[in-house]
Design a protein around this motif. Structure first.
Motif, PDB file in Angstrom:
ATOM      1  N   ILE A 153       7.610  -5.532  -0.521  1.00 14.65           N
ATOM      2  CA  ILE A 153       7.051  -5.269  -1.847  1.00 14.65           C
ATOM      3  C   ILE A 153       8.180  -4.986  -2.834  1.00 14.65           C
ATOM      4  N   PRO A 154       7.897  -4.952  -4.139  1.00 15.82           N
ATOM      5  CA  PRO A 154       8.949  -4.780  -5.139  1.00 15.82           C
ATOM      6  C   PRO A 154       9.787  -3.523  -4.944  1.00 15.82           C
ATOM      7  N   GLY A 155      10.986  -3.563  -5.519  1.00 17.10           N
ATOM      8  CA  GLY A 155      11.915  -2.448  -5.363  1.00 17.10           C
ATOM      9  C   GLY A 155      11.873  -1.424  -6.470  1.00 17.10           C
ATOM     10  N   SER A 156      11.217  -1.728  -7.587  1.00 18.34           N
ATOM     11  CA  SER A 156      11.088  -0.714  -8.638  1.00 18.34           C
ATOM     12  C   SER A 156      10.103   0.354  -8.175  1.00 18.34           C
ATOM     13  N   THR A 157      10.303   1.560  -8.647  1.00 20.39           N
ATOM     14  CA  THR A 157       9.425   2.656  -8.233  1.00 20.39           C
ATOM     15  C   THR A 157       7.984   2.370  -8.611  1.00 20.39           C
ATOM     16  N   LYS A 158       7.767   1.904  -9.831  1.00 19.72           N
ATOM     17  CA  LYS A 158       6.409   1.605 -10.285  1.00 19.72           C
ATOM     18  C   LYS A 158       5.822   0.437  -9.511  1.00 19.72           C
ATOM     19  N   GLY A 159       6.634  -0.595  -9.291  1.00 24.41           N
ATOM     20  CA  GLY A 159       6.149  -1.756  -8.548  1.00 24.41           C
ATOM     21  C   GLY A 159       5.772  -1.410  -7.120  1.00 24.41           C
ATOM     22  N   ALA A 160       6.590  -0.590  -6.475  1.00 25.86           N
ATOM     23  CA  ALA A 160       6.294  -0.186  -5.103  1.00 25.86           C
ATOM     24  C   ALA A 160       5.045   0.681  -5.043  1.00 25.86           C
ATOM     25  N   SER A 161       4.950   1.631  -5.969  1.00 31.00           N
ATOM     26  CA  SER A 161       3.802   2.530  -5.985  1.00 31.00           C
ATOM     27  C   SER A 161       2.508   1.772  -6.245  1.00 31.00           C
ATOM     28  N   GLU A 162       2.528   0.856  -7.214  1.00 28.87           N
ATOM     29  CA  GLU A 162       1.321   0.098  -7.534  1.00 28.87           C
ATOM     30  C   GLU A 162       0.945  -0.853  -6.395  1.00 28.87           C
ATOM     31  N   SER A 163       1.933  -1.395  -5.713  1.00 25.91           N
ATOM     32  CA  SER A 163       1.647  -2.273  -4.578  1.00 25.91           C
ATOM     33  C   SER A 163       0.930  -1.512  -3.473  1.00 25.91           C
ATOM     34  N   MET A 164       1.333  -0.283  -3.243  1.00 32.92           N
ATOM     35  CA  MET A 164       0.676   0.540  -2.229  1.00 32.92           C
ATOM     36  C   MET A 164      -0.754   0.869  -2.646  1.00 32.92           C
ATOM     37  N   LYS A 165      -0.918   1.242  -3.889  1.00 32.88           N
ATOM     38  CA  LYS A 165      -2.253   1.598  -4.377  1.00 32.88           C
ATOM     39  C   LYS A 165      -3.199   0.397  -4.360  1.00 32.88           C
ATOM     40  N   ALA A 166      -2.629  -0.802  -4.499  1.00 33.70           N
ATOM     41  CA  ALA A 166      -3.451  -2.011  -4.550  1.00 33.70           C
ATOM     42  C   ALA A 166      -4.173  -2.279  -3.241  1.00 33.70           C
ATOM     43  N   VAL A 167      -3.580  -1.887  -2.122  1.00 27.81           N
ATOM     44  CA  VAL A 167      -4.129  -2.292  -0.817  1.00 27.81           C
ATOM     45  C   VAL A 167      -4.443  -1.146   0.133  1.00 27.81           C
ATOM     46  N   PHE A 168      -4.015   0.061  -0.187  1.00 31.24           N
ATOM     47  CA  PHE A 168      -4.327   1.212   0.673  1.00 31.24           C
ATOM     48  C   PHE A 168      -5.509   1.981   0.105  1.00 31.24           C
ATOM     49  N   PRO A 169      -6.380   2.521   0.946  1.00 35.67           N
ATOM     50  CA  PRO A 169      -6.319   2.574   2.413  1.00 35.67           C
ATOM     51  C   PRO A 169      -6.959   1.383   3.118  1.00 35.67           C
ATOM     52  N   HIS A 170      -7.553   0.451   2.375  1.00 36.16           N
ATOM     53  CA  HIS A 170      -8.351  -0.600   3.004  1.00 36.16           C
ATOM     54  C   HIS A 170      -7.530  -1.499   3.915  1.00 36.16           C
ATOM     55  N   LEU A 171      -6.241  -1.608   3.633  1.00 40.47           N
ATOM     56  CA  LEU A 171      -5.362  -2.393   4.490  1.00 40.47           C
ATOM     57  C   LEU A 171      -5.348  -1.870   5.930  1.00 40.47           C
ATOM     58  N   LEU A 172      -5.601  -0.587   6.115  1.00 39.42           N
ATOM     59  CA  LEU A 172      -5.525   0.013   7.453  1.00 39.42           C
ATOM     60  C   LEU A 172      -6.542  -0.561   8.419  1.00 39.42           C
ATOM     61  N   HIS A 173      -7.541  -1.255   7.894  1.00 43.75           N
ATOM     62  CA  HIS A 173      -8.517  -1.908   8.771  1.00 43.75           C
ATOM     63  C   HIS A 173      -7.843  -2.965   9.648  1.00 43.75           C
ATOM     64  N   VAL A 174      -6.692  -3.460   9.214  1.00 42.56           N
ATOM     65  CA  VAL A 174      -5.937  -4.439   9.996  1.00 42.56           C
ATOM     66  C   VAL A 174      -5.676  -3.929  11.402  1.00 42.56           C
ATOM     67  N   PHE A 175      -5.373  -2.645  11.512  1.00 41.81           N
ATOM     68  CA  PHE A 175      -4.979  -2.110  12.818  1.00 41.81           C
ATOM     69  C   PHE A 175      -6.157  -1.989  13.772  1.00 41.81           C
ATOM     70  N   LYS A 176      -7.352  -1.832  13.233  1.00 41.69           N
ATOM     71  CA  LYS A 176      -8.539  -1.862  14.094  1.00 41.69           C
ATOM     72  C   LYS A 176      -8.727  -3.262  14.658  1.00 41.69           C
ATOM     73  N   ILE A 177      -8.456  -4.271  13.837  1.00 42.80           N
ATOM     74  CA  ILE A 177      -8.581  -5.647  14.295  1.00 42.80           C
ATOM     75  C   ILE A 177      -7.511  -5.969  15.333  1.00 42.80           C
TER      76      ILE A 177
END
Length: 294
Positions: free
Chosen positions: A263-287
């Motif tokens: 994901i991006p290296g800027s603080t804002k870019g990294a933070s927004e990238s995390m917010k975009a997909v968490f926590p729903h991304l964690l369903h990957v690990f159940k699969i």
């Protein structure tokens, strides 16, 4: 009013119910005309709840429906709301169903006795409703910062720390943190070793278009399965906030059972990238653990 600017939108549902007891005289007065008026009153209350109740956000509702069921001397109202929104819509449902009860009482007036029960939510869901089943336990993560300037000490890292803070919200243990230069070979070596030891590996930096941005090139040959949907979600979320998000080359996929994200290296870019997909991304690990997708 709560700041929901960073929230994602999703299907929201709320069903509120109220039970009303009426004596014989009230039941004789009550008719279809009354119910039609009460339906209008409930809908207006729902749509105007943000102007009446402090802190309630404006919502573009997709569906508002008031239904009734008569049981002997009881009348049961149910109000169902649907919207694609950033927060739950339970408050609007409770307000609407309360106004429905009060409107009935006003219609009956002194012609009969009416007892209004407590309004309650009987079903709801929202994008931020807590469901611990979504979050598998025991997950570990590694965070790698790709930056020449941070690696040589001329700058300090904030993006990596922001990622760690976001992971800790979901009880993900970050047991490896590392800063490396923008070198393709070093990035690849880290991915090969760290993916064997962690469930989640997140790189921040090197996803842009400068000549030294080589993180995607280093990781792509190692990725077993790309997950374009997560990449698209990250860029779409960022594009709604910053026009240049479309230039990011964020990459997501699996190496074995490890989910790798660049994901991006800027603080804002990294933070927004995390917010975009968490926590729903964690369903990957159940699969990945062979559990059902439901």
């Amino acid at each position: 009013m709560e700041d929901i600017g960073d929230h994602i939108t999703a299907n929201c549902l709320a069903i509120a119910q109220i039970v009303i007891e009426m004596d014989e005289m009230a039941r004789q007065v009550y008719n279809d005309t009354a119910f039609s008026k009460i339906q209008v009153a409930a809908e207006l209350a729902v749509k105007n709840s943000s102007t009446v109740i402090p802190g309630v956000h404006v919502v573009a509702f997709d569906f508002i429906s008031l239904s009734q069921e008569q049981q002997d001397d009881r009348l049961i109202y149910q109000l169902q709301l649907k919207a694609i929104h950033k927060t739950g819509i339970e408050t609007q449902a409770l307000y609407g169903i309360s106004v429905a009860g009060l409107s009935l009482k006003e219609f009956i007036g002194s012609k009969g006795k009416v007892r209004i029960g407590a309004p309650q939510i009987i079903k709801s869901n929202s994008p931020y409703s807590t469901d611990k089943r979504m979050f598998p336990s025991g997950l570990t993560a590694a965070v790698v910062v790709c930056s020449d300037s941070i690696s040589d000490g001329s700058k300090t890292d904030a993006a990596g720390k922001a990622i760690i803070a976001e992971l800790e919200k979901y009880q993900i243990k970050v047991n490896h943190y590392q800063v490396i230069p923008d070198e393709k070979e070093i990035i690849s070596q880290c991915a090969t070793s760290l993916s064997k030891e962690h469930h989640l590996l997140i790189y921040t930096g090197g996803t842009g278009l400068s000549l030294r941005d080589v993180t995607p090139e280093a990781l792509e040959p190692l990725i077993h399965r790309r997950i374009p949907g997560i990449e698209e979600a990250i860029r779409a979320y960022g594009q709604q906030r910053v026009p240049f998000a479309m230039l990011s080359r964020s990459l997501v996929g699996t190496i074995g059972n490890c989910l790798v994200m660049a994901i991006p290296g800027s603080t804002k870019g990294a933070s927004e990238s995390m917010k975009a997909v968490f926590p729903h991304l964690l369903h990957v690990f159940k699969i990945l653990r062979g559990q059902t997708q439901h």
